[in-house]
Design an enzyme around this catalytic site. Structure first.
Site, PDB file in Angstrom:
ATOM      1  N   ASP B  79      -1.714   0.581  -6.700  1.00 60.60           N
ATOM      2  CA  ASP B  79      -3.381   1.081  -6.895  1.00 60.60           C
ATOM      3  C   ASP B  79      -4.149  -0.545  -6.806  1.00 60.60           C
ATOM      4  O   ASP B  79      -5.060  -0.359  -6.397  1.00 60.60           O
ATOM      5  CB  ASP B  79      -3.444   2.309  -8.246  1.00 60.60           C
ATOM      6  CG  ASP B  79      -3.290   3.275  -7.544  1.00 60.60           C
ATOM      7  OD1 ASP B  79      -2.613   4.048  -8.489  1.00 60.60           O
ATOM      8  OD2 ASP B  79      -3.541   3.496  -6.728  1.00 60.60           O
ATOM      9  N   ILE B  82      -4.730  -1.221  -4.007  1.00 61.10           N
ATOM     10  CA  ILE B  82      -4.976  -0.199  -2.272  1.00 61.10           C
ATOM     11  C   ILE B  82      -6.524  -0.141  -2.898  1.00 61.10           C
ATOM     12  O   ILE B  82      -6.824   0.377  -3.875  1.00 61.10           O
ATOM     13  CB  ILE B  82      -3.943   0.895  -2.617  1.00 61.10           C
ATOM     14  CG1 ILE B  82      -2.676   0.626  -2.558  1.00 61.10           C
ATOM     15  CG2 ILE B  82      -4.728   2.280  -1.406  1.00 61.10           C
ATOM     16  CD1 ILE B  82      -2.048   1.847  -2.271  1.00 61.10           C
ATOM     17  N   GLU B 118      -5.674   7.255  -7.165  1.00 60.99           N
ATOM     18  CA  GLU B 118      -7.079   6.739  -7.651  1.00 60.99           C
ATOM     19  C   GLU B 118      -8.058   6.196  -5.964  1.00 60.99           C
ATOM     20  O   GLU B 118      -7.128   5.178  -5.396  1.00 60.99           O
ATOM     21  CB  GLU B 118      -6.654   5.082  -8.382  1.00 60.99           C
ATOM     22  CG  GLU B 118      -7.674   4.369  -8.834  1.00 60.99           C
ATOM     23  CD  GLU B 118      -6.873   2.794  -9.338  1.00 60.99           C
ATOM     24  OE1 GLU B 118      -6.197   3.129 -10.239  1.00 60.99           O
ATOM     25  OE2 GLU B 118      -7.426   2.275  -8.863  1.00 60.99           O
ATOM     26  N   ASP B 120     -11.203   4.616  -5.419  1.00 58.35           N
ATOM     27  CA  ASP B 120     -11.917   3.737  -5.610  1.00 58.35           C
ATOM     28  C   ASP B 120     -13.464   4.177  -4.630  1.00 58.35           C
ATOM     29  O   ASP B 120     -14.428   3.383  -5.464  1.00 58.35           O
ATOM     30  CB  ASP B 120     -11.526   2.214  -4.983  1.00 58.35           C
ATOM     31  CG  ASP B 120     -10.318   1.979  -5.098  1.00 58.35           C
ATOM     32  OD1 ASP B 120      -9.410   1.900  -4.311  1.00 58.35           O
ATOM     33  OD2 ASP B 120      -9.890   2.084  -6.299  1.00 58.35           O
ATOM     34  N   HIS B 164     -13.965  11.223  12.740  1.00 63.14           N
ATOM     35  CA  HIS B 164     -14.051  11.499  13.913  1.00 63.14           C
ATOM     36  C   HIS B 164     -15.694  10.796  14.614  1.00 63.14           C
ATOM     37  O   HIS B 164     -15.866  10.143  13.662  1.00 63.14           O
ATOM     38  CB  HIS B 164     -15.652  12.654  14.110  1.00 63.14           C
ATOM     39  CG  HIS B 164     -15.429  14.345  12.900  1.00 63.14           C
ATOM     40  ND1 HIS B 164     -14.679  15.468  13.891  1.00 63.14           N
ATOM     41  CD2 HIS B 164     -15.582  15.153  12.013  1.00 63.14           C
ATOM     42  CE1 HIS B 164     -14.276  16.721  13.287  1.00 63.14           C
ATOM     43  NE2 HIS B 164     -15.171  15.693  12.290  1.00 63.14           N
ATOM     44  N   CYS B 206     -10.466  11.111  17.602  1.00 64.80           N
ATOM     45  CA  CYS B 206     -11.049  11.771  19.252  1.00 64.80           C
ATOM     46  C   CYS B 206     -11.337  10.028  19.855  1.00 64.80           C
ATOM     47  O   CYS B 206     -12.090   9.198  18.892  1.00 64.80           O
ATOM     48  CB  CYS B 206     -12.062  12.209  19.501  1.00 64.80           C
ATOM     49  SG  CYS B 206     -11.921  14.166  18.808  1.00 64.80           S
ATOM     50  N   SER B 232      -8.068  13.686  19.857  1.00 64.36           N
ATOM     51  CA  SER B 232      -7.141  14.037  18.899  1.00 64.36           C
ATOM     52  C   SER B 232      -6.855  15.437  18.158  1.00 64.36           C
ATOM     53  O   SER B 232      -7.622  15.467  17.693  1.00 64.36           O
ATOM     54  CB  SER B 232      -6.893  12.970  17.280  1.00 64.36           C
ATOM     55  OG  SER B 232      -6.651  11.887  18.063  1.00 64.36           O
ATOM     56  N   SER B 234      -5.973  18.801  15.954  1.00 57.47           N
ATOM     57  CA  SER B 234      -6.147  19.078  14.196  1.00 57.47           C
ATOM     58  C   SER B 234      -4.538  20.077  14.713  1.00 57.47           C
ATOM     59  O   SER B 234      -3.828  20.812  15.358  1.00 57.47           O
ATOM     60  CB  SER B 234      -7.348  19.802  13.990  1.00 57.47           C
ATOM     61  OG  SER B 234      -7.067  21.129  14.766  1.00 57.47           O
TER      62      SER B 234
END
Lengths: 599, 338
Positions: B79, B82, B118, B120, B164, B206, B232, B234
């Site tokens: 973590d 990241i 976690e 951030d 998006h 997309c 793209s 769903s």
């Protein structure tokens, strides 16, 4: 040089307009009517605009039928026992379902007692329960309403409301509070609750406040159901003063009906056949015409109509049990309601993506304001063209001594209008002495009496003040045209349907009226298009469009009823039809009547 | 493995020769293994995972990001390395019928929220400005360590973005956008400040391929879920929860990553094959021209996993029996350090 900036060109243009004035007026008027008649043929399909509702999905899991029926029976029994609204039983049942229960007493003084309520004072109690959202701050709410009525009306609706409340209490996904409201005395109770909830006093209702608030109401559904099974659900859209809810709410309901197979009708009729066809067009035109008449009337078409003033999108759903073979149980309607509330729960803002002003030729097609407004615009063009009528004539040689002579006709017309608006209700004591009938009928007959008396007022009031030229009738006509144009423009924004109907009837006489010559045809035209008679013809037309044509006697009775309703709604709900006709259209028409009988 | 170096031991001459021969053979094997270890040239891994959309109906974007987070954590990145940016909280949204969960497979098979997440940058902190500050390191001094990208010139960074998007931009939270030019410039700043060794950029929106068109810094490999002009789509509609749970591309990437373990030898070419048009409906794209190594030689774990580098010493340490002398050495060292 530009076309309009060159004085030569401008004069030529003005002369052209004057020469072709009458043909242009006729053309414009016919174009307006034709535009309106073509609207149902070119209407696009409805679609769901709100992304929060469109990109989410619902799997309904409720089966509310048996529970709803049991609760309905209970409610009916307690209603009969108490002889009115069983407030204690409702409070106890809602409490056991887990809602936060409140009651709201209210009382109302009617302006005159109508047939429904034989007394001046109406008292009642509303009961509502709030289901608080488990994990959200109570900032927004959704509402389900059943207008409680006398007798055994709407018992099953109350049962379904309570069953749905119990089911919803068991779900954790509510982000808005749910309010389940049962009102007494139909629309009166609903108006009282709404005013108390929003802490305003619009119509003079005395009510105890609403202690349990749940935030801003985003959407509301009113349910009317009086049978154990139903064949279809009729949806009512027009509300008070011709307002309509956001089109997204209607599209949402229609899509749920299509999904669940529940038959959904509009104005009690099945949807017209798909594709261009003669019968389809006729039915679409009929539907749109009925909606226009309903909007022009301006009455709340159901309990939902009262919500629209507060910008709460609302629909009334009426369960209908006809002679069709295929019946639906209450569970089907329960699932539809559950799905609708779950989708409305996903809303993040008020419904605002779709149209607020539209006409419906059918449930799946709509005419937006951009499409229907030019029809009224073309009618107004006639008035604008006509106001140039006397423009080219040289100014008269007589002393153009001001316009003070216009004041008496204006005051007389305005005074007649004010008398028509104020006297019938305030003078009902006098009216009941003259007419040996009940208060309601007396008021209506007084209204008609004052209306006809206004037509007989002196026509030479323009001579009371000196300074009136010979052709002064043109100035008076110009004033009448301007007043009418102003009225119609305002109505175009407030209530297009009323504006269009008034325009279609009043614009021809306004354009054509002139004194001198044979007055008879013009007099007949004016009498035929007077607002009162237009109302009578509208009642006839409505019966015709509903495919239940009425004879003259029945139409007269309905007409009287409509007049009474108009007056009553103005006092009870703040409807605009009565003041607009009495103080707006009638004085305009009286001015035109004065122009016709100019001496 | 260590060789006991004979020093001071009595061995025969043949024994010496044997040992020397063995030693040189082992030396060359270790050399190969050393080659293998240092093939990529990085010594630490970082991941910046960004979900840019809020609102309940964008549940799938949060689920996308959490799936990648889960894979990356499972494969070894801690973590502390990241930076997870989520623009909205789906697990605790009042509309979530299963609170404290975010599912990626319908019928609630896989909860990617898990027990320890976690985050951030959360909610309104996910802005274009904050994202660019994280990348370039221009962060106010009061920022906590968990919100910083403390990478160096030997770090491999995975950047995953979802939300998006359109042709040349990505929408942040309904109020602002980041353009492909801005992103390319941010990466150039990172390169000039030596903030990365190699960068893997994955975007699932997309028209995602438009976002990597403008990159011009070296050592960047990019993947996108759809080409310019394509949407793209769903995936995984779940009626119980009431939303789409994942996007197609990331769904299949997640399935692919579930097969990877820290010692996998799967390379980037396999990742390029994930989600062909028949499954994804859109055409995923990738860009490798700025990358110096052949994708064939790039392991998935070079970016998704964490490196535990072991330095093989071919020399030996003399362990003195004189403890006191050693201790005095250490004390000297300590004094110098203080």
């Amino acid at each position: 040089m530009g076309l309009l900036s060159d004085p030569q060109c401008r004069r030529a243009l003005a002369r052209l307009l004057l020469r072709l004035n009458t043909p242009l007026c006729v053309l414009s008027y016919l174009a307006g009517l034709t535009w309106f008649l073509l609207l149902p043929a070119l209407a696009p399909r409805t679609y769901l605009s709100e992304n929060a509702m469109g990109s989410t999905m619902v799997g309904e899991g409720s089966d509310l039928g048996p529970r709803a029926l049991a609760l309905a029976r209970d409610f009916g029994a307690h209603k009969r026992k108490v002889g009115g609204m069983p407030v204690e039983w409702l409070e106890q049942t809602m409490f056991q379902l887990g809602l936060e229960v409140h009651r709201q007493p209210f009382s109302r003084t009617l302006p005159f007692p109508d047939e429904a309520h034989e007394r001046y004072l109406v008292r009642g109690t509303n009961v509502f329960g709030v289901l608080r959202a488990p994990r959200a701050a109570s900032t927004e709410a959704l509402l389900l309403l059943v207008p409680g009525s006398e007798g055994s009306k709407n018992n099953q609706a109350v049962g379904l409301l309570l069953a749905l409340a119990g089911y919803c209490r068991g779900q954790v996904y509510w982000a808005k509070d749910l309010i389940f409201l049962v009102t007494e005395h139909d629309l009166l109770g609903t108006q009282a609750w709404l005013e108390a909830y929003h802490d305003v006093n619009l119509t003079g209702i005395h009510s105890g406040g609403v202690p349990g608030r749940a935030g801003a109401i985003q959407a509301a559904l009113a349910l009317e159901l009086s049978s154990d099974v139903l064949t279809s659900v009729d949806v009512a859209v027009e509300g008070l003063n011709g307002q309509v809810p956001n089109l997204d709410l209607l599209t949402l309901f229609h899509s749920f009906c299509l999904k669940s197979g529940l038959l959904c009708t509009f104005q009690g009729k099945l949807p017209p056949p798909e594709g261009p066809s003669g019968p389809g067009y006729a039915q679409s035109l009929r539907t749109m015409g009925l909606m226009v008449l309903g909007q022009a009337g301006g009455g709340p078409g159901g309990a939902h109509g009262l919500f629209l003033r507060f910008r709460i999108e609302a629909l009334t759903l009426r369960g209908i049990n006809s002679f069709r073979q295929h019946k639906f149980h209450l569970g089907a309607l329960g699932r539809t309601l559950e799905g609708m509330f779950r989708k409305l729960n996903n809303l993040l803002e008020r419904l605002h993506q779709s149209y607020f002003l539209y006409l419906l030729p059918s449930l799946s097609r709509f005419v937006s304001i951009g499409s229907y407004m030019p029809a009224l615009g073309l009618l107004l063009l006639v008035l604008v063209l006509r106001s140039d009528e006397g423009e080219g004539d040289p100014p008269p040689e007589e002393a153009r001594g001001g316009l003070l002579w216009l004041l008496p006709p204006i005051l007389v017309s305005g005074g007649a209008g004010a008398a028509l608006y104020l006297l019938p209700v305030r003078g009902q004591a006098v009216a009941t002495q003259h007419f040996p009938v009940g208060e309601a009928e007396a008021v209506v007959l007084a209204l008609i009496g004052i209306y006809v008396a206004g037509m007989a007022l002196p026509h030479s009031t323009h001579r009371w003040v000196r300074g009136c030229p010979t052709r002064g009738w043109m100035t008076l006509k110009l004033l009448a045209l301007l007043a009418l144009a102003l009225l119609l423009t305002c109505l175009a924004l407030l209530n297009f349907s009323l504006g269009f109907l008034l325009g279609a009837t009043l614009v021809p006489p306004a354009a054509a009226v002139r004194p001198g010559g044979s007055r008879l045809p013009l007099a007949i035209l004016l009498v035929l298009t007077t607002p009162g008679l237009s109302l009578f013809l509208a009642v006839l037309l409505e019966r015709e469009l509903l495919e239940a044509p009425a004879g003259l006697g029945e139409a007269w009775q309905r007409f009287l009823g409509a007049l009474g309703q108009g007056l009553l709604q103005e006092h009870l709900h703040g409807a605009h039809l009565s003041p607009l006709l009495c103080l707006g259209a009638y004085p305009c028409w009286l001015l035109l009547w004065n122009v016709l009988f100019w001496k | 493995m260590s060789i006991e170096r004979c020093c001071g031991n009595n061995k025969t001459m043949s024994g010496h020769f044997f040992l020397i021969a063995e030693k040189s053979k082992l030396y060359f094997t270790f050399q190969d293994q050393a080659e293998q270890f240092f093939r990529s040239g990085h010594t630490n891994n970082w991941a910046v995972l960004v979900c840019t959309s809020r609102f309940w109906f964008n549940y799938r974007h949060v689920a996308n990001t959490l799936s990648v987070y889960r894979s990356v954590k499972r494969l070894g990145i801690p973590d502390s390395h990241i930076v997870l940016m989520l623009a909205d909280d789906m697990a605790c949204n009042p509309r979530n019928p299963k609170p404290a969960t975010v599912f990626s497979h319908k019928n609630m098979e896989l909860n990617v929220y898990g027990d320890d997440v976690e985050v951030d940058y959360r909610s309104y902190e996910v802005t274009v400005e904050n994202f660019l500050r994280v990348l370039t390191g221009r962060i106010p001094p009061s920022t906590p360590r968990s919100k910083r990208l403390l990478s160096d010139d030997r770090s491999n960074i995975l950047i995953y973005m979802t939300g998006h998007g359109g042709n040349g931009f990505l929408k942040f939270q309904d109020s602002e956008e980041i353009t492909n030019v801005e992103l390319a410039d941010a990466f150039e700043q990172m390169w000039q400040k030596r903030r990365y060794n190699e960068l893997l950029f994955i975007i699932d929106t997309c028209q995602g391929a438009s976002m990597y068109e403008r990159f011009y810094s070296p050592n960047i490999m990019a993947l996108a879920s759809s080409q310019v002009g394509e949407d793209s789509l769903s995936h995984q509609p779940d009626l119980e929860i009431g939303v789409h749970l994942m996007d197609r591309y990331t769904f299949y990437v997640l399935e692919f990553l579930e097969e990877i373990h820290p010692a996998s030898q799967t390379n980037m070419n396999d990742l390029f094959q994930v989600c062909p048009k028949s499954l994804c409906v859109s055409t995923p794209g990738h860009r490798t021209d700025l990358f110096q190594r052949d994708p064939q030689n790039v392991l998935i774990t070079d970016f998704f996993g964490s490196v535990r580098k072991v330095e093989i010493t071919t020399g030996a340490l003399a362990l003195d029996r004189d403890v006191a002398a050693l201790e005095s050495n250490y004390f000297q060292f300590d004094v110098v350090n203080n």
